[in-house]
Scaffold this motif. Sequence first.
Motif, short mmCIF file in Angstrom:
data_model
loop_
_atom_site.label_atom_id
_atom_site.label_comp_id
_atom_site.label_asym_id
_atom_site.label_seq_id
_atom_site.Cartn_x
_atom_site.Cartn_y
_atom_site.Cartn_z
N ALA A 54 19.60 -6.97 -11.94
CA ALA A 54 19.37 -7.24 -13.36
C ALA A 54 20.68 -7.58 -14.07
O ALA A 54 20.69 -8.43 -14.96
CB ALA A 54 18.71 -6.04 -14.02
N LEU A 55 21.76 -6.95 -13.66
CA LEU A 55 23.06 -7.23 -14.27
C LEU A 55 23.55 -8.64 -13.93
O LEU A 55 23.99 -9.39 -14.79
CB LEU A 55 24.09 -6.19 -13.82
N VAL A 56 23.44 -9.00 -12.67
CA VAL A 56 23.90 -10.31 -12.21
C VAL A 56 23.00 -11.42 -12.75
O VAL A 56 23.47 -12.48 -13.13
CB VAL A 56 23.97 -10.35 -10.67
N ARG A 57 21.71 -11.17 -12.80
CA ARG A 57 20.76 -12.20 -13.25
C ARG A 57 20.53 -12.16 -14.75
O ARG A 57 19.58 -12.72 -15.25
CB ARG A 57 19.42 -12.03 -12.53
N LYS A 58 21.36 -11.45 -15.48
CA LYS A 58 21.31 -11.37 -16.94
C LYS A 58 19.97 -10.86 -17.45
O LYS A 58 19.29 -11.49 -18.24
CB LYS A 58 21.64 -12.73 -17.55
N GLY A 59 19.57 -9.70 -16.95
CA GLY A 59 18.37 -9.03 -17.44
C GLY A 59 17.11 -9.33 -16.66
O GLY A 59 16.09 -8.69 -16.87
N LYS A 60 17.16 -10.28 -15.75
CA LYS A 60 15.98 -10.60 -14.96
C LYS A 60 16.12 -9.99 -13.57
O LYS A 60 17.15 -10.10 -12.93
CB LYS A 60 15.84 -12.11 -14.79
N PHE A 61 15.07 -9.35 -13.12
CA PHE A 61 15.06 -8.82 -11.76
C PHE A 61 14.49 -9.88 -10.83
O PHE A 61 13.45 -10.47 -11.10
CB PHE A 61 14.23 -7.55 -11.66
N ASP A 62 15.19 -10.15 -9.75
CA ASP A 62 14.73 -11.13 -8.77
C ASP A 62 14.75 -10.48 -7.41
O ASP A 62 15.79 -9.99 -6.96
CB ASP A 62 15.64 -12.35 -8.79
N MET A 63 13.60 -10.45 -6.74
CA MET A 63 13.50 -9.80 -5.45
C MET A 63 14.26 -10.56 -4.36
O MET A 63 14.72 -9.98 -3.39
CB MET A 63 12.04 -9.65 -5.05
N VAL A 64 14.40 -11.87 -4.53
CA VAL A 64 15.12 -12.69 -3.56
C VAL A 64 16.49 -13.01 -4.14
O VAL A 64 16.61 -13.59 -5.21
CB VAL A 64 14.34 -13.99 -3.27
N ILE A 65 17.51 -12.62 -3.43
CA ILE A 65 18.88 -12.84 -3.90
C ILE A 65 19.20 -14.33 -3.86
O ILE A 65 18.70 -15.07 -3.00
CB ILE A 65 19.86 -12.03 -3.03
N LYS A 66 20.04 -14.77 -4.76
CA LYS A 66 20.34 -16.19 -4.94
C LYS A 66 20.78 -16.87 -3.65
O LYS A 66 20.37 -17.98 -3.37
CB LYS A 66 21.40 -16.34 -6.03
N PHE A 67 21.60 -16.24 -2.85
CA PHE A 67 22.10 -16.92 -1.66
C PHE A 67 21.04 -17.07 -0.58
O PHE A 67 21.22 -17.80 0.37
CB PHE A 67 23.36 -16.26 -1.10
#
Length: 85
Positions: free
Chosen positions: A58-71
């Motif tokens: 949530a911190l890295v994605r600016k408040g959005k939780f994403d189950m799949v990491i960007k990389f």
Amino acid sequence: MLSVVINMQCLCQGTIFLWLFWPSFNSAAAVGEGQYRAVINTYFSLAACAVVTFAMSALVRKGKFDMVIKFLKREPGISKAPPFL
């Protein structure tokens, strides 16, 4: 695209398998009351790692939780999949 779906299914199945069986494996060498403490401590550490991962996501994605990491996601301009997918 099908390989990504299958990989995500394997990822989820492996995670569930570890959550269910890792504490008992981790406490196999302990004796008596130590086994119960080892199981409880392992579950607490797994839960703490999950909470920290969600918070960092949530911190890295600016408040959005994403189950799949960007990389792990494929970028639109990249035609070749990374070697681990």
